[in-house]
Write a protein that holds these residues in place. Structure first.
Motif, short mmCIF file in Angstrom:
data_model
loop_
_atom_site.label_atom_id
_atom_site.label_comp_id
_atom_site.label_asym_id
_atom_site.label_seq_id
_atom_site.Cartn_x
_atom_site.Cartn_y
_atom_site.Cartn_z
N LYS A 222 -0.08 -13.54 -63.73
CA LYS A 222 0.64 -14.81 -63.86
C LYS A 222 2.13 -14.50 -63.83
CE LYS A 222 -0.58 -17.64 -67.10
NZ LYS A 222 -0.95 -18.16 -68.46
N VAL A 223 2.91 -15.31 -63.11
CA VAL A 223 4.36 -15.18 -63.07
C VAL A 223 4.96 -16.42 -63.71
CG1 VAL A 223 6.40 -14.91 -61.61
CG2 VAL A 223 4.25 -13.80 -60.96
N TYR A 224 5.71 -16.25 -64.82
CA TYR A 224 6.31 -17.38 -65.52
C TYR A 224 7.56 -16.90 -66.26
CZ TYR A 224 3.80 -15.34 -69.53
OH TYR A 224 3.33 -14.50 -70.49
N GLN A 225 8.30 -17.89 -66.83
CA GLN A 225 9.50 -17.57 -67.60
C GLN A 225 9.15 -17.53 -69.08
OE1 GLN A 225 13.09 -19.74 -66.59
NE2 GLN A 225 12.37 -20.07 -64.48
N GLN A 226 9.81 -16.61 -69.77
CA GLN A 226 9.52 -16.37 -71.18
C GLN A 226 10.75 -16.70 -72.01
OE1 GLN A 226 9.21 -12.23 -72.60
NE2 GLN A 226 7.18 -12.75 -73.37
N GLY A 227 10.52 -17.41 -73.11
CA GLY A 227 11.62 -17.73 -74.01
C GLY A 227 11.99 -16.56 -74.91
N ASN A 228 13.01 -16.75 -75.75
CA ASN A 228 13.46 -15.67 -76.63
C ASN A 228 12.41 -15.25 -77.64
OD1 ASN A 228 15.99 -15.55 -75.42
ND2 ASN A 228 16.87 -17.13 -76.80
N ASN A 229 11.49 -16.15 -77.93
CA ASN A 229 10.43 -15.84 -78.89
C ASN A 229 9.22 -15.20 -78.24
OD1 ASN A 229 9.47 -18.00 -77.48
ND2 ASN A 229 9.00 -19.28 -79.28
N GLY A 230 9.33 -14.87 -76.96
CA GLY A 230 8.24 -14.18 -76.26
C GLY A 230 7.14 -15.11 -75.79
N VAL A 231 7.33 -16.45 -75.94
CA VAL A 231 6.30 -17.42 -75.57
C VAL A 231 6.61 -17.99 -74.18
CG1 VAL A 231 5.19 -19.60 -76.22
CG2 VAL A 231 5.88 -17.95 -77.98
N GLU A 232 5.57 -18.29 -73.43
CA GLU A 232 5.75 -18.86 -72.10
C GLU A 232 6.44 -20.22 -72.17
OE1 GLU A 232 2.96 -20.50 -68.37
OE2 GLU A 232 2.09 -19.26 -69.97
N ILE A 233 7.47 -20.40 -71.35
CA ILE A 233 8.18 -21.68 -71.28
C ILE A 233 7.31 -22.64 -70.45
CG2 ILE A 233 10.25 -22.87 -70.47
CD1 ILE A 233 11.77 -20.26 -70.84
N PRO A 234 7.00 -23.82 -70.99
CA PRO A 234 6.13 -24.75 -70.25
C PRO A 234 6.67 -25.08 -68.87
CG PRO A 234 6.43 -25.46 -72.53
CD PRO A 234 7.40 -24.34 -72.31
N ASP A 235 5.77 -25.27 -67.92
CA ASP A 235 6.08 -25.70 -66.55
C ASP A 235 6.93 -24.71 -65.78
OD1 ASP A 235 4.67 -28.12 -67.01
OD2 ASP A 235 6.47 -29.01 -67.93
N THR A 236 6.86 -23.43 -66.15
CA THR A 236 7.63 -22.42 -65.41
C THR A 236 6.72 -21.47 -64.63
OG1 THR A 236 7.68 -20.91 -67.31
CG2 THR A 236 9.51 -22.47 -67.09
N LEU A 237 5.42 -21.74 -64.60
CA LEU A 237 4.50 -20.90 -63.84
C LEU A 237 4.77 -21.04 -62.35
CD1 LEU A 237 1.95 -19.05 -63.97
CD2 LEU A 237 0.58 -21.13 -63.67
N THR A 238 5.09 -19.93 -61.69
CA THR A 238 5.45 -19.97 -60.27
C THR A 238 4.41 -19.32 -59.37
OG1 THR A 238 6.73 -17.93 -60.51
CG2 THR A 238 7.92 -20.03 -60.76
N ASP A 239 3.60 -18.44 -59.92
CA ASP A 239 2.60 -17.77 -59.09
C ASP A 239 1.49 -17.23 -59.99
OD1 ASP A 239 1.31 -16.75 -56.89
OD2 ASP A 239 2.56 -14.96 -56.72
N SER A 240 0.32 -17.14 -59.46
CA SER A 240 -0.79 -16.60 -60.27
C SER A 240 -1.93 -16.19 -59.35
CB SER A 240 -1.29 -17.63 -61.29
OG SER A 240 -1.87 -18.74 -60.63
N LYS A 241 -2.73 -15.27 -59.85
CA LYS A 241 -3.96 -14.85 -59.18
C LYS A 241 -5.02 -14.69 -60.26
CE LYS A 241 -6.08 -11.10 -56.53
NZ LYS A 241 -5.88 -9.75 -55.94
N ALA A 242 -6.11 -15.41 -60.10
CA ALA A 242 -7.16 -15.38 -61.12
C ALA A 242 -7.84 -14.01 -61.14
CB ALA A 242 -8.19 -16.47 -60.86
N ALA A 243 -8.16 -13.55 -62.33
CA ALA A 243 -8.93 -12.31 -62.47
C ALA A 243 -10.37 -12.57 -62.06
CB ALA A 243 -8.87 -11.82 -63.90
#
Length: 599
Positions: A222-243
């Motif tokens: 999964k490719v996404y942006q992470q906030g300062n608290n290490g949590v995924e920022i909502p709606d920032t997922l840009t790319d992914s490949k399912a396992a």
């Protein structure tokens, strides 16, 4: 000196103001220009750089497939676990607020200005999380007091405990990384046979290693942006490949039967004071292995399981008189003798400057070939084999699979040893007639006897039923169609002879209500000093003899009682009774066609 006039003073003041204003104007222009440069010219680049700094690619690990028994019972599976990570730098700067939103962070009741008094930093974080992790606060605090931004606090934490940590509001200071833990169903059941996985959940031994490719699957991301608290920022997922999760592997093993066999072997080893015991149960119609156990106490998935090989897979031994089964088969198949042929058999024989003896002293006895087999006479077997060529002896053994690969390719599996007639000396060419001078495994020996139970058709044994991928597609393991190695009439006579041999040990191997065909074996093996001071006592039996369903073979090293029919045969009886009851096998009809054993 002339004092400046008022007009001059005003002029100087104006000049200074102009100079200061000019400097301010220049600074303003520079700042404004930089602002324009940042927001208009380089603003996009700066935003992209900031986003890139927050963007990360996170692997999504595939779940390892399950290992199942023939009935679908889980023998091995991966369960969701977490590795708890701490950020020492963030922990050392931590000062918890005592308010309604994060009241769980307040250990000490006294506070002032919304902040706790006394303990702060890494020590405070340690006090919060140590009870949840089941660890000592000093140990956790020590890990958080170090340098850097990454410290492993604890591995294999259950999801429920991870959720408790999340409620503390320590994101960015303490967080969990998803991982897998391999769980096994029943302790030492099939321990070394199942084996274990390494730290990256790759198969390290046993079935885990053999079927690693099918079980492993493939990871995603999964490719996404992470906030300062290490949590995924909502709606920032840009790319992914399912396992893609690994396939489930179904074995031919029946866990209920295997459990009972394990218990019988463990108790039998203790009862007879043996060094070890091994057993194999095989379905006659399919040559599928129903149970494969030993008396070793190794936990599946343990370090010992990863470093060991199943004794039931790796142990080889001379089969002793069980080997006479293959000699009698060869004598009849090659037209040398029939079961009713008559012999006068002494208890010893001198041949080629070698002496051969039967296990018990006896007068010259009038035995048929069936009687020689039932009495397990070495001397009689030598007499009957005078015209049995060395090449035919070797050929028959190889057709039964002795000294050949089983095709299972199990880690640590041995094909045993069987040399060719070209290297046989004068004694070896004769000892192979009664199961000495070559070695075999419990799987190999059981499958050879299953060939007789299967009407004289040799099939490769199997241990895997099917593989089911993550989409539910089932790929069945192909079954060997078999090769006929004995004529039907020859095989029927051999079954008759084996039933008479089992009658000889009726008291120890008999299964009430069922006819048994079998053969005992006892062979000397090398002891700790390399001399032939050890004994392997083994027994193989077919149940029921009149309608074969199962072959059971048991072997023990150095049992008190020596003879395989008395020691290992007793264990066979227990396993046989269990099988007949579990599978509700109809009782046998009376035997009416026994070939005479004496004359």
């Amino acid at each position: 000196m002339r004092t400046p006039t008022g007009k001059a003073k005003v002029g100087q003041f104006v000049s200074r103001c102009i100079a200061i204003g000019s400097v301010i104007a220049i600074v303003f222009v520079v700042c404004f220009g930089q602002l324009i440069n940042l927001q208009l010219l380089n603003g996009r680049w700066m935003a992209e750089a900031a986003a890139a700094g927050r963007t990360l690619q996170v692997p999504v690990h595939a779940m390892r497939g399950k290992i199942l028994d023939a009935n679908g019972a889980v023998l091995a599976q991966s369960v969701e676990r977490y590795t708890i990570i701490g950020d020492p730098e963030a922990a050392q700067a931590y000062e918890p607020l005592c308010n309604k939103q994060v009241s769980n962070n307040c250990i000490q009741p006294k506070s002032q200005g919304g902040r706790t008094l006394g303990v702060v930093g890494a020590a405070q974080v340690a006090r919060l999380i140590a009870p949840i992790l089941g660890m000592d606060a000093k140990e956790v605090g020590g890990k958080l007091a170090g340098s850097g931004r990454y410290a492993v606090l604890k591995k294999n934490v259950e999801p429920a405990d991870k959720r408790k940590l999340d409620k503390l509001g320590l994101g960015g200071i303490v967080y969990g990384e998803l991982c897998q833990n391999r769980a096994y169903s029943d302790g030492n059941l099939l321990g070394a046979f199942l084996g274990g996985v390494d730290d990256k959940t790759n198969g390290a031994s046993g079935m885990e290693q053999l079927e690693n490719k099918a079980l492993s699957g493939s990871d995603g991301y999964k490719v996404y942006q992470q906030g300062n608290n290490g949590v995924e920022i909502p709606d920032t997922l840009t790319d992914s490949k399912a396992a893609r999760n690994g396939s489930d592997v179904k074995l031919t093993i029946d866990a209920d039967v295997d459990w009972f066999v394990k218990k019988v072997l463990t108790d039998g080893k203790s009862r007879f004071g043996a060094d070890w015991a091994v057993a194999c149960v095989m379905d006659v119609q399919t040559h599928q292995i129903i149970a494969l156990e030993d008396s070793d106490n190794i936990l599946a998935g343990s370090d010992q399981a990863k470093l060991s090989v199943s004794r039931a897979v790796s142990e080889t031994f001379e089969p002793g008189s069980i080997g006479k089964t293959f000699t009698v088969a060869g004598l009849m198949q090659h037209g040398v003798h029939q079961l009713g042929d008559r012999f006068q058999v002494p208890d010893h024989l001198d041949k080629n400057k070698q002496q051969y003896r039967d296990s018990d002293d006896h007068p010259i006895s009038n035995w048929t070939l069936a009687g020689i087999f039932a009495q397990s006479s070495n001397v009689g077997m030598l007499m009957a084999s005078d015209n049995y060529r060395d090449e035919d002896r070797y050929d028959m053994l190889t057709k039964f699979g002795i000294g050949q690969s089983t095709g299972l390719n199990l880690p640590g599996e041995s094909s045993g040893t069987l040399t060719t007639p070209k290297v046989w000396d004068g004694r070896t060419r004769d000892t192979v007639l009664f199961g000495q001078g070559y070695s075999t495994s419990i799987i190999q020996l059981t499958n050879a006897v299953a060939t007789v139970a299967d009407g004289g058709v040799y099939r490769k044994p199997s241990i895997i039923v099917s593989r089911t991928d993550s989409d539910g597609h089932v790929i069945n393991e192909p079954q060997d169609q078999g090769t006929r190695i004995l004529d039907p009439n020859v095989n029927a006579q051999l079954m008759n002879a084996m039933e008479s041999a089992a009658d000889h040990y009726q008291q120890t191997v008999g299964v009430n209500g069922y006819r048994v065909a079998g053969k005992s074996g006892t062979a000397q093996v090398a002891g700790s000093g390399g001399r032939l001071t050890g004994i392997v006592g083994d027994w193989t039996g077919i149940l029921p003899a009149d309608n074969p369903r199962f072959v059971v073979t048991v072997a023990m090293k150095n049992p008190q009682g020596t003879y395989g029919g008395i020691t290992s045969g007793t264990l066979f009886k227990q396993i046989g009774e269990f099988l007949m009851q579990k599978y509700e096998v109809p009782a046998s009809s009376p035997r009416t066609d026994a070939i005479p054993v004496s004359w």
